[in-house]
Design an enzyme around this catalytic site. Sequence first.
Site, PDB file in Angstrom:
ATOM      1  N   SER A   1      18.024 -46.313  13.288  1.00  0.00           N
ATOM      2  CA  SER A   1      19.031 -45.705  13.999  1.00  0.00           C
ATOM      3  C   SER A   1      19.646 -46.707  15.394  1.00  0.00           C
ATOM      4  O   SER A   1      18.362 -46.956  16.118  1.00  0.00           O
ATOM      5  CB  SER A   1      18.441 -44.449  14.664  1.00  0.00           C
TER       6      SER A   1
ATOM      7  N   HIS B   1      22.123 -45.637  10.557  1.00  0.00           N
ATOM      8  CA  HIS B   1      22.335 -44.360  11.260  1.00  0.00           C
ATOM      9  C   HIS B   1      22.724 -44.570  12.602  1.00  0.00           C
ATOM     10  O   HIS B   1      22.384 -45.444  13.415  1.00  0.00           O
ATOM     11  CB  HIS B   1      21.215 -43.597  11.497  1.00  0.00           C
TER      12      HIS B   1
ATOM     13  N   ASP C   1      24.382 -42.747  15.860  1.00  0.00           N
ATOM     14  CA  ASP C   1      24.445 -41.463  16.913  1.00  0.00           C
ATOM     15  C   ASP C   1      25.800 -41.708  17.735  1.00  0.00           C
ATOM     16  O   ASP C   1      25.829 -42.441  18.830  1.00  0.00           O
ATOM     17  CB  ASP C   1      23.030 -41.515  17.601  1.00  0.00           C
TER      18      ASP C   1
ATOM     19  N   MET D   1      27.456 -39.498  20.839  1.00  0.00           N
ATOM     20  CA  MET D   1      27.136 -38.172  21.866  1.00  0.00           C
ATOM     21  C   MET D   1      28.297 -38.199  22.851  1.00  0.00           C
ATOM     22  O   MET D   1      28.961 -39.167  23.039  1.00  0.00           O
ATOM     23  CB  MET D   1      25.774 -38.712  22.436  1.00  0.00           C
TER      24      MET D   1
ATOM     25  N   HIS E   1      26.270 -39.682  12.598  1.00  0.00           N
ATOM     26  CA  HIS E   1      25.698 -38.337  13.238  1.00  0.00           C
ATOM     27  C   HIS E   1      26.384 -38.028  14.287  1.00  0.00           C
ATOM     28  O   HIS E   1      26.334 -38.600  15.515  1.00  0.00           O
ATOM     29  CB  HIS E   1      24.130 -38.583  13.624  1.00  0.00           C
TER      30      HIS E   1
ATOM     31  N   MET F   1      26.943 -35.955  17.407  1.00  0.00           N
ATOM     32  CA  MET F   1      26.698 -34.726  18.404  1.00  0.00           C
ATOM     33  C   MET F   1      27.548 -34.404  19.233  1.00  0.00           C
ATOM     34  O   MET F   1      27.468 -34.854  20.707  1.00  0.00           O
ATOM     35  CB  MET F   1      25.367 -35.396  19.022  1.00  0.00           C
TER      36      MET F   1
ATOM     37  N   MET G   1      17.192 -31.864  12.583  1.00  0.00           N
ATOM     38  CA  MET G   1      16.747 -32.714  13.738  1.00  0.00           C
ATOM     39  C   MET G   1      15.510 -32.284  14.124  1.00  0.00           C
ATOM     40  O   MET G   1      14.928 -31.183  14.042  1.00  0.00           O
ATOM     41  CB  MET G   1      17.583 -32.120  15.149  1.00  0.00           C
TER      42      MET G   1
ATOM     43  N   GLY H   1      20.110 -36.038  21.578  1.00  0.00           N
ATOM     44  CA  GLY H   1      20.768 -36.439  22.712  1.00  0.00           C
ATOM     45  C   GLY H   1      19.930 -37.774  23.341  1.00  0.00           C
ATOM     46  O   GLY H   1      20.575 -38.469  23.947  1.00  0.00           O
TER      47      GLY H   1
ATOM     48  N   GLY I   1      16.915 -40.800  22.192  1.00  0.00           N
ATOM     49  CA  GLY I   1      15.609 -41.431  21.214  1.00  0.00           C
ATOM     50  C   GLY I   1      14.358 -41.497  21.827  1.00  0.00           C
ATOM     51  O   GLY I   1      14.463 -41.162  23.131  1.00  0.00           O
ATOM     52  N   GLY I   2      13.361 -41.733  21.228  1.00  0.00           N
ATOM     53  CA  GLY I   2      12.311 -42.061  21.802  1.00  0.00           C
ATOM     54  C   GLY I   2      11.632 -40.708  22.288  1.00  0.00           C
ATOM     55  O   GLY I   2      10.630 -40.703  23.028  1.00  0.00           O
TER      56      GLY I   2
ATOM     57  N   ASP J   1      15.312 -36.333  11.389  1.00  0.00           N
ATOM     58  CA  ASP J   1      15.831 -37.149  12.634  1.00  0.00           C
ATOM     59  C   ASP J   1      15.375 -37.037  13.820  1.00  0.00           C
ATOM     60  O   ASP J   1      15.521 -36.002  14.579  1.00  0.00           O
ATOM     61  CB  ASP J   1      17.563 -37.204  12.920  1.00  0.00           C
ATOM     62  N   GLY J   2      14.539 -37.821  14.199  1.00  0.00           N
ATOM     63  CA  GLY J   2      13.960 -37.775  15.636  1.00  0.00           C
ATOM     64  C   GLY J   2      12.227 -38.088  15.596  1.00  0.00           C
ATOM     65  O   GLY J   2      11.760 -37.067  14.936  1.00  0.00           O
ATOM     66  N   GLY J   3      11.875 -38.805  16.324  1.00  0.00           N
ATOM     67  CA  GLY J   3      10.507 -39.016  16.562  1.00  0.00           C
ATOM     68  C   GLY J   3       9.728 -39.446  15.242  1.00  0.00           C
ATOM     69  O   GLY J   3       8.577 -39.191  15.384  1.00  0.00           O
TER      70      GLY J   3
ATOM     71  N   GLY K   1      14.559 -44.886  14.953  1.00  0.00           N
ATOM     72  CA  GLY K   1      15.069 -45.414  16.181  1.00  0.00           C
ATOM     73  C   GLY K   1      14.019 -46.231  16.785  1.00  0.00           C
ATOM     74  O   GLY K   1      13.610 -47.483  16.028  1.00  0.00           O
TER      75      GLY K   1
HETATM   76  C1  DX5 Z   1      18.639 -38.176  18.711  1.00  0.00           C
HETATM   77  C2  DX5 Z   1      19.192 -38.964  17.680  1.00  0.00           C
HETATM   78  C3  DX5 Z   1      18.224 -39.780  16.722  1.00  0.00           C
HETATM   79  C4  DX5 Z   1      17.602 -40.896  17.751  1.00  0.00           C
HETATM   80  C5  DX5 Z   1      16.334 -41.039  16.905  1.00  0.00           C
HETATM   81  O1  DX5 Z   1      19.508 -37.476  19.227  1.00  0.00           O
HETATM   82  O2  DX5 Z   1      20.125 -38.084  16.813  1.00  0.00           O
HETATM   83  O3  DX5 Z   1      18.976 -40.354  15.682  1.00  0.00           O
HETATM   84  O4  DX5 Z   1      18.283 -42.217  17.445  1.00  0.00           O
HETATM   85  O5  DX5 Z   1      15.595 -41.926  17.591  1.00  0.00           O
HETATM   86  P1  DX5 Z   1      14.056 -41.914  17.431  1.00  0.00           P
HETATM   87  O6  DX5 Z   1      13.530 -42.381  16.252  1.00  0.00           O
HETATM   88  O7  DX5 Z   1      13.441 -42.921  18.612  1.00  0.00           O
HETATM   89  O8  DX5 Z   1      13.512 -40.611  17.897  1.00  0.00           O
HETATM   90 ZN    ZN Z   2      20.902 -39.006  14.824  1.00  0.00          ZN
END
Ligand code: DX5
Ligand code: ZN
Length: 216
Positions: free
Chosen positions: A8, A33, A35, A37, A66, A68, A137, A142, A144-145, A175-177, A197
């Site tokens: 990502s 990927h 994102d 927003m 993706h 959002m 999700m 919203g 990353g990290g 997607d996420g963490g 990400g």
């Molecule tokens: C969060 C995004 C994710 C994000 C994931 O809203 O949709 O795609 O980039 O980032 P990590 O892998 O750092 O959680």
């Molecule tokens: Zn995403």
Amino acid sequence: MKPIIAPSILAADFANLEREITMINESEGDWIHVDIMDGVFVPNLSMGIPVVEAVKRHARKPLDVHLMIVQPERFVEAFQKAGAATISVHAEACPHLHRNIQQLKQLGVQAGVALNPHTPISVLQHVISEIDLVCVMSVNPGFGGQKFIEGTYQKIKELRRLISETGSKALIEIDGGVNQANAKPLLEAGADVLVAGNFVFSSSQPKEVIRQLKAL
Ligand code: DX5
Ligand code: ZN
């Protein structure tokens, strides 16, 4: 089957996006990927159509976009023209989700539906056979990290059951963490695609991190 790995770029160095895209091109990563927003559906802004066009100029891997954003029907055609191969819309942002999916299919992109952590798998019951991807999700969208939500495993199991019961071809994307600790268990639970990400981009050896994910 080997997992699909989707780095990502939300976690990439935006001042050096070409270098970051080249890194993904040279890696064993499968998709890029992206994102998007809007500051309304999620409490953050990220990038827009000109950035996706710029990424596309350098990318040799499919763009997994993706969205959002609220009212994604206003923008999906622009993202398809910008080079998206897959577009996911959020079920929570789409009161007429079936219509949104038809629109994606008419545009000729892979049709994805993303679900927030609180949204039950059952919302997909009547559309699962129409879609190519479910983006589950595993953090609140919203940022990353963030920390991975453990309840995701149960959702993967329920979704895997729905997919096999209906004969759907949809892939399950997480997607996420995603990190070293949860990647393998997620694949064992039934995930097909891992988005990563910070796990990739905070490493001094991102290609090696991607290689290790791909080898799980
Ligand atoms: C969060 C995004 C994710 C994000 C994931 O809203 O949709 O795609 O980039 O980032 P990590 O892998 O750092 O959680
Ligand atoms: Zn995403």
